[in-house]
Design an enzyme around this catalytic site. Structure first.
Site, PDB file in Angstrom:
ATOM      1  N   ILE A  68      37.371  47.025  37.600  1.00 35.23           N
ATOM      2  CA  ILE A  68      36.879  46.746  38.949  1.00 35.23           C
ATOM      3  C   ILE A  68      35.867  45.605  38.931  1.00 35.23           C
ATOM      4  O   ILE A  68      35.866  44.740  39.806  1.00 35.23           O
ATOM      5  CB  ILE A  68      36.227  48.010  39.569  1.00 35.23           C
ATOM      6  CG1 ILE A  68      37.270  49.109  39.806  1.00 35.23           C
ATOM      7  CG2 ILE A  68      35.489  47.664  40.856  1.00 35.23           C
ATOM      8  CD1 ILE A  68      38.259  48.824  40.917  1.00 35.23           C
ATOM      9  N   GLU A  69      35.005  45.593  37.918  1.00 35.32           N
ATOM     10  CA  GLU A  69      33.938  44.597  37.866  1.00 35.32           C
ATOM     11  C   GLU A  69      34.440  43.184  37.573  1.00 35.32           C
ATOM     12  O   GLU A  69      34.028  42.235  38.242  1.00 35.32           O
ATOM     13  CB  GLU A  69      32.891  45.009  36.820  1.00 35.32           C
ATOM     14  CG  GLU A  69      32.031  46.191  37.223  1.00 35.32           C
ATOM     15  CD  GLU A  69      31.107  45.886  38.390  1.00 35.32           C
ATOM     16  OE1 GLU A  69      30.816  44.696  38.628  1.00 35.32           O
ATOM     17  OE2 GLU A  69      30.696  46.834  39.077  1.00 35.32           O
ATOM     18  N   THR A  70      35.283  43.036  36.563  1.00 33.55           N
ATOM     19  CA  THR A  70      35.633  41.675  36.127  1.00 33.55           C
ATOM     20  C   THR A  70      37.111  41.467  35.818  1.00 33.55           C
ATOM     21  O   THR A  70      37.471  40.461  35.217  1.00 33.55           O
ATOM     22  CB  THR A  70      34.836  41.290  34.861  1.00 33.55           C
ATOM     23  OG1 THR A  70      35.194  42.178  33.790  1.00 33.55           O
ATOM     24  CG2 THR A  70      33.343  41.351  35.102  1.00 33.55           C
ATOM     25  N   TYR A 125      32.616  51.555  46.847  1.00 30.83           N
ATOM     26  CA  TYR A 125      32.783  51.129  45.454  1.00 30.83           C
ATOM     27  C   TYR A 125      33.067  52.333  44.571  1.00 30.83           C
ATOM     28  O   TYR A 125      33.982  52.319  43.747  1.00 30.83           O
ATOM     29  CB  TYR A 125      31.518  50.411  44.982  1.00 30.83           C
ATOM     30  CG  TYR A 125      31.507  50.084  43.503  1.00 30.83           C
ATOM     31  CD1 TYR A 125      32.036  48.887  43.044  1.00 30.83           C
ATOM     32  CD2 TYR A 125      30.971  50.980  42.578  1.00 30.83           C
ATOM     33  CE1 TYR A 125      32.034  48.585  41.680  1.00 30.83           C
ATOM     34  CE2 TYR A 125      30.968  50.686  41.225  1.00 30.83           C
ATOM     35  CZ  TYR A 125      31.502  49.488  40.782  1.00 30.83           C
ATOM     36  OH  TYR A 125      31.512  49.196  39.437  1.00 30.83           O
ATOM     37  N   ILE A 184      35.704  50.895  35.332  1.00 32.41           N
ATOM     38  CA  ILE A 184      34.532  50.071  35.665  1.00 32.41           C
ATOM     39  C   ILE A 184      34.756  48.621  35.250  1.00 32.41           C
ATOM     40  O   ILE A 184      34.533  47.684  36.036  1.00 32.41           O
ATOM     41  CB  ILE A 184      33.264  50.628  34.988  1.00 32.41           C
ATOM     42  CG1 ILE A 184      32.765  51.878  35.716  1.00 32.41           C
ATOM     43  CG2 ILE A 184      32.160  49.574  34.946  1.00 32.41           C
ATOM     44  CD1 ILE A 184      32.158  51.618  37.081  1.00 32.41           C
TER      45      ILE A 184
END
Length: 331
Positions: free
Chosen positions: A122-124, A313, A119
């Protein structure tokens, strides 16, 4: 005097545009009045709310970004954005550097460690890209000028006011995504308030600079939404028919099918596996260049979609987590 049709049409367009603009302005002012009343009920003074509104700026780039989301791409164009060797290498490095914290969070919240690492990656990109939009401006723009989801984003704008006060955040430097998400795990204000934890033990819930708090908060988010550790997430299906499956492809509704409603002689598990066919499930379709792929999404896959509603996603997170797990265990 008789007006030409062309001149009459031009005048009508000008008048219509003027009325439309005036109506839009009136609507925004009405929304601001309602927002002020709601925030006063939350304990803010009128002066505080007025100041917050006056410090907010409409940003056209936010509208442009939300109308062209990456999730609108087909799967075969979407996944290469996230599933890269560079992201995988950075993920293994992040996992190794924060191994104790990740293991502690996984145990405390009963969440598989690879999903936490996936997570944040993928996010940042592990804190490398947290967003360049001023959070207050992004939420203000969407809350008052983006009709399709204005109510939701106006609520987040209000939550931001509370969050800044509760966590003593620097509003002027608070940056995030075009949707107002911030920190390592890209939490929107309401999620920050409800699911973040002080995992470092320093007395603050800091998702902006504390990797420990970010790790613990992502784990808590998944725990609170029903993640089941060591349980399967999604299973590949083999479609033997040229026809569309009898079950409807999942489109963000609550799970209502059972696995037995989806599986058939024409649509079966690609790899033999004993599963409880009475468990709730969803049918996921991924668009490839030559044919569609079908997958059986289970409870944990649904939980990933509580973080981001797109099945693309969720699949990217899952596949990345499996890559991380395999390589981390190999090392």
């Amino acid at each position: 005097m008789k007006l030409s049709t062309r001149l009459f049409s031009t005048i009508a367009l000008i008048v219509s545009a003027h009325i439309g603009s005036a109506s839009a302005t009136t609507d925004v002012e009405a929304l601001k009045k309602q927002f002020m009343a709601d925030q006063i009920k939350q304990g803010f003074s009128q002066q505080e709310v007025e100041a917050f509104l006056n410090q907010s700026t409409y940003t056209q780039e936010v509208i442009d970004a939300i109308t062209k989301p990456w999730e609108a791409k087909p799967w075969h164009q979407y996944y290469p954005i996230f599933l890269t060797e560079k992201r995988l290498a950075k993920g293994i490095e992040f996992w190794q550097e924060n191994a104790d914290t990740i293991a502690k969070a996984a145990d405390k919240f009963n969440v598989d460690p690879q999903i936490i690492v996936a997570i944040i990656g993928i996010e940042t990109f592990y804190g490398g890209y947290m967003g360049n939009y001023r959070v207050q401006d992004a939420l203000y723009t969407l809350g008052f000028y983006y009709a399709p989801r204005a109510t939701f984003f106006r609520s987040e704008y209000g939550n931001l006011m509370s969050l800044i006060k509760e966590e003593k955040l620097d509003n002027d430097t608070l940056k995030g995504s075009y949707a107002g998400a911030m920190g390592y795990g890209q939490f929107i204000p309401s999620s920050y308030r409800h699911y973040s934890v002080d995992f470092s033990g320093d007395g603050r819930r800091d998702l902006l600079t504390s990797k420990a708090d970010a790790i613990g908060s992502v784990a808590n988010y998944f725990h609170q939404h029903g993640w089941k550790r060591h349980e399967p997430v999604v299973l590949a299906l083999n479609n033997k028919s040229n026809k569309a499956p009898k079950a409807k492809v999942w489109t963000n509704e609550r799970l209502h099918y059972k696995a037995s409603d989806i599986l058939s002689t024409d649509l079966s598990l690609a790899s033999a596996k004993d599963i409880d066919v009475s468990q709730k499930a969803m049918l996921v379709k991924l668009e490839q260049p030559n044919a569609d792929e079908y997958w059986l999404g289970l409870n944990n896959f649904y939980v990933i979609t509580r973080y981001n509603r797109s099945p693309l996603y969720a699949m990217a997170v899952y596949q990345f987590s499996e890559q991380l797990k395999a390589q981390y265990n190999a090392k």
